[in-house]
Design a protein around this motif. Structure first.
Motif, mmCIF file in Angstrom:
data_model
loop_
_atom_site.group_PDB
_atom_site.id
_atom_site.type_symbol
_atom_site.label_atom_id
_atom_site.label_comp_id
_atom_site.label_asym_id
_atom_site.label_seq_id
_atom_site.Cartn_x
_atom_site.Cartn_y
_atom_site.Cartn_z
ATOM 1 N N GLY A 140 0.829 -1.194 0.000
ATOM 2 C CA GLY A 140 0.000 0.000 0.000
ATOM 3 C C GLY A 140 0.861 1.240 0.000
ATOM 4 O O GLY A 140 2.079 1.168 0.038
ATOM 5 N N GLY A 141 0.212 2.368 -0.005
ATOM 6 C CA GLY A 141 0.921 3.628 -0.111
ATOM 7 C C GLY A 141 1.503 4.103 1.201
ATOM 8 O O GLY A 141 1.824 3.329 2.096
ATOM 9 N N ALA A 142 1.612 5.396 1.295
ATOM 10 C CA ALA A 142 2.211 6.033 2.463
ATOM 11 C C ALA A 142 1.370 5.801 3.699
ATOM 12 O O ALA A 142 0.154 5.635 3.624
ATOM 13 C CB ALA A 142 2.344 7.524 2.187
ATOM 14 N N ARG A 143 2.062 5.795 4.836
ATOM 15 C CA ARG A 143 1.383 5.624 6.127
ATOM 16 C C ARG A 143 1.642 6.854 6.989
ATOM 17 O O ARG A 143 2.708 7.468 6.898
ATOM 18 C CB ARG A 143 1.898 4.366 6.813
ATOM 19 N N PRO A 144 0.699 7.211 7.850
ATOM 20 C CA PRO A 144 0.876 8.390 8.705
ATOM 21 C C PRO A 144 2.135 8.340 9.566
ATOM 22 O O PRO A 144 2.696 9.381 9.903
ATOM 23 C CB PRO A 144 -0.383 8.397 9.581
ATOM 24 N N GLU A 145 2.625 7.155 9.890
ATOM 25 C CA GLU A 145 3.841 7.014 10.703
ATOM 26 C C GLU A 145 5.071 7.553 9.978
ATOM 27 O O GLU A 145 6.113 7.742 10.589
ATOM 28 C CB GLU A 145 4.086 5.548 11.072
ATOM 29 N N GLN A 146 4.977 7.762 8.677
ATOM 30 C CA GLN A 146 6.093 8.263 7.885
ATOM 31 C C GLN A 146 6.170 9.788 7.900
ATOM 32 O O GLN A 146 7.071 10.360 7.296
ATOM 33 C CB GLN A 146 5.986 7.771 6.439
ATOM 34 N N GLY A 147 5.253 10.437 8.588
ATOM 35 C CA GLY A 147 5.226 11.889 8.622
ATOM 36 C C GLY A 147 4.770 12.456 7.286
ATOM 37 O O GLY A 147 4.523 11.721 6.325
ATOM 38 N N LEU A 148 4.640 13.759 7.229
ATOM 39 C CA LEU A 148 4.232 14.427 5.996
ATOM 40 C C LEU A 148 4.819 15.828 5.978
ATOM 41 O O LEU A 148 4.543 16.635 6.866
ATOM 42 C CB LEU A 148 2.706 14.501 5.886
ATOM 43 N N LEU A 149 5.639 16.108 4.981
ATOM 44 C CA LEU A 149 6.195 17.436 4.734
ATOM 45 C C LEU A 149 5.441 17.991 3.535
ATOM 46 O O LEU A 149 5.512 17.427 2.444
ATOM 47 C CB LEU A 149 7.698 17.330 4.436
ATOM 48 N N ILE A 150 4.709 19.081 3.740
ATOM 49 C CA ILE A 150 3.808 19.555 2.691
ATOM 50 C C ILE A 150 3.811 21.081 2.620
ATOM 51 O O ILE A 150 3.792 21.762 3.647
ATOM 52 C CB ILE A 150 2.380 19.006 2.937
ATOM 53 N N PRO A 151 3.842 21.617 1.390
ATOM 54 C CA PRO A 151 3.713 23.071 1.265
ATOM 55 C C PRO A 151 2.284 23.495 1.651
ATOM 56 O O PRO A 151 1.316 22.804 1.337
ATOM 57 C CB PRO A 151 3.988 23.354 -0.211
ATOM 58 N N ARG A 152 2.189 24.612 2.326
ATOM 59 C CA ARG A 152 0.874 25.083 2.782
ATOM 60 C C ARG A 152 -0.093 25.243 1.608
ATOM 61 O O ARG A 152 -1.260 24.908 1.708
ATOM 62 C CB ARG A 152 1.010 26.420 3.503
ATOM 63 N N ARG A 153 0.420 25.695 0.467
ATOM 64 C CA ARG A 153 -0.484 25.914 -0.673
ATOM 65 C C ARG A 153 -1.098 24.596 -1.141
ATOM 66 O O ARG A 153 -2.260 24.547 -1.530
ATOM 67 C CB ARG A 153 0.206 26.647 -1.818
ATOM 68 N N LEU A 154 -0.357 23.501 -1.091
ATOM 69 C CA LEU A 154 -0.917 22.199 -1.449
ATOM 70 C C LEU A 154 -1.868 21.719 -0.360
ATOM 71 O O LEU A 154 -2.949 21.211 -0.655
ATOM 72 C CB LEU A 154 0.200 21.171 -1.681
ATOM 73 N N TYR A 155 -1.480 21.891 0.890
ATOM 74 C CA TYR A 155 -2.341 21.497 2.022
ATOM 75 C C TYR A 155 -3.695 22.203 1.923
ATOM 76 O O TYR A 155 -4.745 21.574 2.033
ATOM 77 C CB TYR A 155 -1.645 21.837 3.341
ATOM 78 N N ASP A 156 -3.658 23.506 1.675
ATOM 79 C CA ASP A 156 -4.903 24.273 1.564
ATOM 80 C C ASP A 156 -5.700 23.886 0.326
ATOM 81 O O ASP A 156 -6.926 23.804 0.362
ATOM 82 C CB ASP A 156 -4.609 25.777 1.543
ATOM 83 N N SER A 157 -5.004 23.605 -0.786
ATOM 84 C CA SER A 157 -5.720 23.295 -2.031
ATOM 85 C C SER A 157 -6.467 21.960 -1.965
ATOM 86 O O SER A 157 -7.466 21.784 -2.659
ATOM 87 C CB SER A 157 -4.772 23.313 -3.230
ATOM 88 N N VAL A 158 -5.999 21.024 -1.140
ATOM 89 C CA VAL A 158 -6.708 19.745 -1.003
ATOM 90 C C VAL A 158 -7.677 19.758 0.179
ATOM 91 O O VAL A 158 -8.310 18.756 0.476
ATOM 92 C CB VAL A 158 -5.746 18.536 -0.889
ATOM 93 N N GLY A 159 -7.785 20.898 0.859
ATOM 94 C CA GLY A 159 -8.738 21.020 1.954
ATOM 95 C C GLY A 159 -8.196 20.622 3.311
ATOM 96 O O GLY A 159 -8.951 20.507 4.268
#
Length: 191
Positions: free
Chosen positions: A140-159
């Motif tokens: 399967g894909g990514a798991r929350p235990e792997q953390g997430l580094l994300i640009p705010r603009r992408l975070y906001d664009s996906v809600g």
């Protein structure tokens, strides 16, 4: 540049190694703040956060609402979501800086996760990467235990994080594999 956000609940012990692993990011000037989004813990989580200089937010909302509120309270262009007990390996600061610089220059924003630490890390790095990729593809894909580094603009664009207790996994699914990269350093998952 970067705000770290950690959702906690009765997490005083696992929070300590996570916060210790973030110190190099603060000393390098990359990490500007750490926000603890707590679920009204009765243990010493608030005291651990205070001693470490973190901003502490407490709410009885499900994890999705707490993470979204914590993200909204920050002003940095990048967010790093970690679970208490997740420990980024040495070298995470340079890996994050390189990813952030490359992604900021790109028109298509992407997020990143830490490479999972495993027994394969004792092998040559190329084999470890191959085994990690195979595991992610087959299991399967990514798991929350792997953390997430994300640009705010992408975070906001996906809600941002959706409501509910499965919010971290739901956000990773919403981002999908095409918008996720794997950092070349790992993170030891919570125990």
């Amino acid at each position: 540049m970067l705000s770290a956000i950690i959702a906690t609940h009765e997490s005083e012990r696992p929070l300590v190694p996570t916060l210790a692993a973030l110190v190099p990011g603060a000393t390098a000037g990359l990490l500007t703040e750490v926000v603890i989004a707590d679920a009204a813990s009765a243990d010493e989580t608030a005291e651990v956060a205070d001693i470490a200089g973190c901003r502490f937010m407490s709410s009885r909302e499900p994890v999705g609402g707490r993470l979204r509120a914590a993200a909204a309270s920050t002003r940095t262009p990048w967010l790093l979501f970690l679970r208490p007990g997740t420990v980024p390996e040495p070298g995470w600061v340079a890996a994050a800086e390189n990813f952030m610089a490359a992604t900021s220059a790109s028109e298509a924003p992407r997020a990143a996760i830490f490479r999972p630490s495993s027994a394969a890390d004792a092998l040559r790095p190329a084999w470890a990467e191959l085994l990690t990729l195979l595991r992610a593809t087959l299991v399967g894909g990514a798991r929350p235990e792997q953390g997430l580094l994300i640009p705010r603009r992408l975070y906001d664009s996906v809600g941002g994080h959706p409501a509910g207790n499965d919010a971290e996994a739901a956000l990773l699914r919403k981002l999908g594999r095409r918008r996720l990269a794997m950092l070349p350093v790992g993170a030891r998952p919570p125990r």
